[in-house]
Structures are given as C-alpha cells and as structure tokens.
Write an enzyme that holds these catalytic residues in place. Sequence first.
Site, PDB file in Angstrom:
ATOM      1  N   LYS A  64       0.817  -1.036   0.149  1.00  0.00           N
ATOM      2  CA  LYS A  64      -0.080   0.155  -0.008  1.00  0.00           C
ATOM      3  C   LYS A  64       0.854   1.057  -0.008  1.00  0.00           C
ATOM      4  O   LYS A  64       1.809   1.411   0.756  1.00  0.00           O
ATOM      5  CB  LYS A  64      -0.939  -0.021   1.356  1.00  0.00           C
ATOM      6  CG  LYS A  64      -2.014   1.021   1.143  1.00  0.00           C
ATOM      7  CD  LYS A  64      -3.056   0.618   2.247  1.00  0.00           C
ATOM      8  CE  LYS A  64      -4.218   1.785   2.240  1.00  0.00           C
ATOM      9  NZ  LYS A  64      -5.205   1.358   3.241  1.00  0.00           N
ATOM     10  N   GLU A 118     -19.154  -4.363  10.668  1.00  0.00           N
ATOM     11  CA  GLU A 118     -20.024  -3.673  11.580  1.00  0.00           C
ATOM     12  C   GLU A 118     -21.054  -4.657  12.450  1.00  0.00           C
ATOM     13  O   GLU A 118     -21.369  -4.066  13.519  1.00  0.00           O
ATOM     14  CB  GLU A 118     -20.685  -2.685  10.751  1.00  0.00           C
ATOM     15  CG  GLU A 118     -19.736  -1.474  10.446  1.00  0.00           C
ATOM     16  CD  GLU A 118     -19.170  -1.878   8.877  1.00  0.00           C
ATOM     17  OE1 GLU A 118     -18.273  -1.112   8.563  1.00  0.00           O
ATOM     18  OE2 GLU A 118     -19.353  -3.133   8.329  1.00  0.00           O
ATOM     19  N   ARG A 175     -25.291  -0.714   8.248  1.00  0.00           N
ATOM     20  CA  ARG A 175     -25.094  -2.164   7.897  1.00  0.00           C
ATOM     21  C   ARG A 175     -25.550  -3.256   9.100  1.00  0.00           C
ATOM     22  O   ARG A 175     -25.667  -4.206   8.946  1.00  0.00           O
ATOM     23  CB  ARG A 175     -23.680  -2.469   7.558  1.00  0.00           C
ATOM     24  CG  ARG A 175     -23.178  -1.444   6.656  1.00  0.00           C
ATOM     25  CD  ARG A 175     -21.723  -1.743   6.208  1.00  0.00           C
ATOM     26  NE  ARG A 175     -21.886  -2.783   5.021  1.00  0.00           N
ATOM     27  CZ  ARG A 175     -20.759  -3.145   4.315  1.00  0.00           C
ATOM     28  NH1 ARG A 175     -19.272  -2.703   5.143  1.00  0.00           N
ATOM     29  NH2 ARG A 175     -20.928  -4.090   3.560  1.00  0.00           N
TER      30      ARG A 175
END
Length: 620
Positions: free
Chosen positions: A288, A372, A400
Amino acid sequence: MSQDRKYPRLSSPDINKKLHSYSVSELRALCTEIRSFLIESLSKTGGHLASNLGAVELSVALEYCFDTSRDRLIFDVGHQCYTHKLLTGRFSGFSSLRKKGGLEGFPKPAESNTDAFVAGHGSTSVSAAVGLARAHRLSGGDPHRRFIAFLGDGALAGGMVTEALNDAGASRLPVVVVFNDNGMAIGNTVGSFSSVLSKMRLNKEYLDAKNTYHSVMRALPAGEMLDSAFTRIKNSIKYSIIPSAFFECLGFKYVGPVDGHDISALIQIFNEIKTYDRPVVIHAVTQKGKGWGPSMADPEKFHAVSSFDPKTGVCPPSSGESMSSVFGNKLCELAKKDKKIAAITAAMQKGAGLDGFAKKYPNRYFDVGIAEEHAVTMSAGLSAGGIRPFCAIYSTFIQRSFDQIMHDVGIMNLPVVFCIDRAGFVAGDGETHQGLYDVGMLSLVPGMKIYMPANSAELESVMDTVHSDPSSPAAIRYPRGAGAAFDGDTSKDSAAVLKTGDELTLVTAGRLTDNVLAAAELLNEQGISAAVIKLTQILPLPAEDIDRLSSGPILFCEELSDSGCMAARLASMLPHRQVYAQNAQNRYYSADSVEGLMAEAGLDAPGIARRATEICRGNR
C-alpha cells in the site's frame, strides 16, 4: 510542461485501446506515469492515495487482459478505482475529482459503462459479481464473459464476503476474485513454497501432464482406486500447508500468492485463468502506497487525504480540533476512572479518534475489521457481561448493522453507546458516504436515546451523561472535522432558547446551530422576529418544552433525511401547532463541499431564511 508531454501515454484519448498493444516495458512505463500523475493530481484535489498507489499494476494488468466495457469489473469499497478511471477515458476529468459536477471518487455506472456497480462500502463485490454473472447466464449472454471482484483493505473480514464466496464457489459461474493483499488482511505465512506451486499450477504443460496422469492411472487395473488414494494423500498434505485450502474447499481455483507489482506475471495469470471453467481466486500481494516515500512510510496517513505537498508529503494543518479527536481524548479520560469501559470500532481506529485509547488501554480496545454487524453484537455481549462498550462507527457504516442494534441491543435494552462519527453531510465522498440516514433507523429502537452535540464542550458533556446513565442504549452523533462555531454548552437543557422572537421559531440541533442562528439574523433584517431553540438530545424529543418555549409556527431544521426526522415526530406530538420540516429530504447527494451540500439541501442560512419567510407570509 503540459499534461500531454508530462504523461504521454496516460493522456492519450484512446488509451484504453492503445493499452492492449503495449509491450511489457511500455506497460511498466505507464505504471510509472500513473503513480506520478496520482501524486500530482491528488495533492491538489485530495482523495484516496495510498490504496491506489498500491493497486496500479493490478489495475493495469486487469485492463490489459480484460475488456471492462464487456467483462464486468466490480470494486470492493471502490477507493482503489482511480487507475481504472484513468484507463477508461477519464484522465482529463481528474482535476474535478470529488467536486460538484466532477468525477466521483468511487465507481459510478452513470459516469462510465466500464463502472459495473456502485461501490462505497466494503465486502460487497463478490455478491454483486455473482448477481451480475447469474443475470448474464439467465439472459443467455456470452459464456466467455468474466465477472471480476476486486477486493482489498481487509474486505475478507466482512462476513458478507464469506457468504458470497460460499455461494459463488458452488455456482460454477465465471467469477474471478482478485484479492489485493497489502499486508493488512492476510499475513505473509506461506512464502515461496506456495509461489512455486502457483507457477506450476499456471503452467499449461503442468496442467496437461496432470490430466494425462489421471487418465493413465484410471486406465490401469485398480487404477481408479489408486488414483483416488494418491489424490487424497496429496490433498491432505497440500491443505495442511497451503492457504488455498479455504478457497478450494469452497469450490474456487486458488492462485497465489503472486507479486501484485509484477505486471508480466499478472498478465500471464489473468490470461491463463480465462481458460478455467470454474470460479477463481487470485491472491496478489502488494504494498500500500508503493512508489512514493511518504505513503510507503505511513500508508494509513495517506489512505485518504485532502491535500499535501507532493515533494515532502506534508499535509496542511487542520482547522481546529476535530470532534473525533475530542471523542477519543474524552473516552481515555473516562476509561482512566472506569475500568469497565471498552472501545470498539470496525476498521476505523484512526478516523474514529481511537489511536490514543488503543495505546493506553490495549486490553480494552477491539478493532474487529470491516465487520459492523459483529462489532454491534459483540458490544451487546460485552454489555451483557457487565462491560460498558462505546462502539465507534461512522454514520454511513452503522446502516449495515440495523438488525443487530434492533435485536441484539434493543430487546435487552443494553446500555451500549454508539458513537456515530461523520454524521450529517460529508465532503467529497458523494452518495455512498453521507451520514443522513441513521436517525431514521435508530429512532425505531424502543428506548434508544439520541444526542447531537454542537461542539466539543457539548460532546464531552454528553459523554459524561451517557456514561453515568446505564439505563438504555444511546447514540451520540457528531460531524467529521470541527463542530459548530457556537461555543456555548446547552447540553443540560432539554431545550435551550438561544434567541427570542414572536413570529416564528426555528428549532435545531448539532452543528446546524450556526446556520440557524445566521438565518435568524437574516430574518431579523427583513423585519421577521424569529426565535431559535437548540436541542442536544433529540430522542426522546422534548415536545412539551418546545411547545412551551416557542412562538408562532415551528420550522424544525435538521441535517438528516426526511424519513425519521424529528419534525414529523414533533408534529404528531403537537397536533395543535404548525410544524414544518427543513431537512436533507429523502435523496442521495453527489460529491461537494459541506457548504455546497448544505446549500443544495436548503440548509444554509439563506435557504433556511427563505423557507421561514415563505411560512410567515403564508400565515399573514
């Protein structure tokens, strides 16, 4: 130097056609151009930098091997889509990225036919790919078309991915799952052994030899029994040491780990898998932030940025302390006194302001990844076990976990505190990340208390209040960045009168207090006497106090959607009063600044004043 001369390949208007004729060396040069352009462009516009820098070669190889106007490329989360956008005709529009009327920061089919699906939340791509593949099959489409799910940034932590993989593996659909492993989800536990096996499995001669072996063995006397026995022995060894076991048991062909920055190897792999007649998982290891020192050194810092110096990586200082930071510091203060306080988040440690808590109280800090639903039910379990959980989730993501809040927290009336960051309008991210819809959801939970502090002082006061009241679940909503300029603390008042007036009353909560006070001044200049009442706790709604303290018709101004708005609730509780709503309506909002979004919704000071004037004129 002009963009055309600086980025000769990337700036070509037909780059998506030319790309397929490039040599490997030209593709590598293109990758270098893309990284340089992303650093230069995003230093001005802001956006998701580190995640895109790490996915350049993967994206280029996918565009080279597949036709994304025909094959369907579905991103997970979507913030790794910048290279895809650059290679599908949107280079010239990047100066408008995340601005009103400009390019969206996430995939959007209305923007290009190469964007197969809207993606702003995690762990959704495999489900979407399976659905698109099934629709294509049911429609009698080209059987050679591929449906590619591009996952990254810990998406495998989300249970929805496992559900989709389970379905996809058994489907025999032409689904390709490209897992971009940048070191934040699956650890490097397999090393070179699996890489060697990957090369063998991709080698046509190896595959032909394997098939010939099976044919010969089964032609021998008792050969089929021997072949099955040897296969079982081979698989027991392979599955004990190779991570492919998980995917292959689900029905996928597993390829990897492979070097996600080796474009030559990636092209070989992508071309090879086109011949497979089963779902495939490609596990690519990337870095990354690759290609730029500052983002490689601190990929989390440069995951999403507003602007920065492209030479040094220095970001401009933020204006004022963020509400997230205030929340994190206050939670540390409370946790020092109360050993039962725990903090929970879903892959948003830094964004939620919990870096300090994680360092000071690591045994009481739980980052569950992009999960979540699990975060909420685990918080419920903590609460049922006598712990005081503060569950920090962004407004757009808490959507969610509605079932878990309603069922697992609500029915037992557990005192879980939901700390809802990014509530209200959010700049730049567009339709997928607005924090406008959670109140309509949370207000359905019996016993839920909802607070909307306007500034840092009120946030700290509200946290003290909910900590000392373990009688029910509670939610605290606060915006990204700094709170309102209003510097009072009215959190102890059920309804605070900030300005008196006798023709109309403006009611509000949270950071919208600034705009409402400014609107009252505009009305005063027009000769309209408007009162302002500010709430901190919006649920339960203090209807009797609002009724007692207000004069004339009531205009309830709210930075949230119309469904579930407090104006409708107030109108039902005060049927003898004229109650009007001024809110974000039931709609989605494209990228813009917070100020622009407020104006679009009529929630800036002029918009509120206009509506108030119309109401007053209608009552005269």
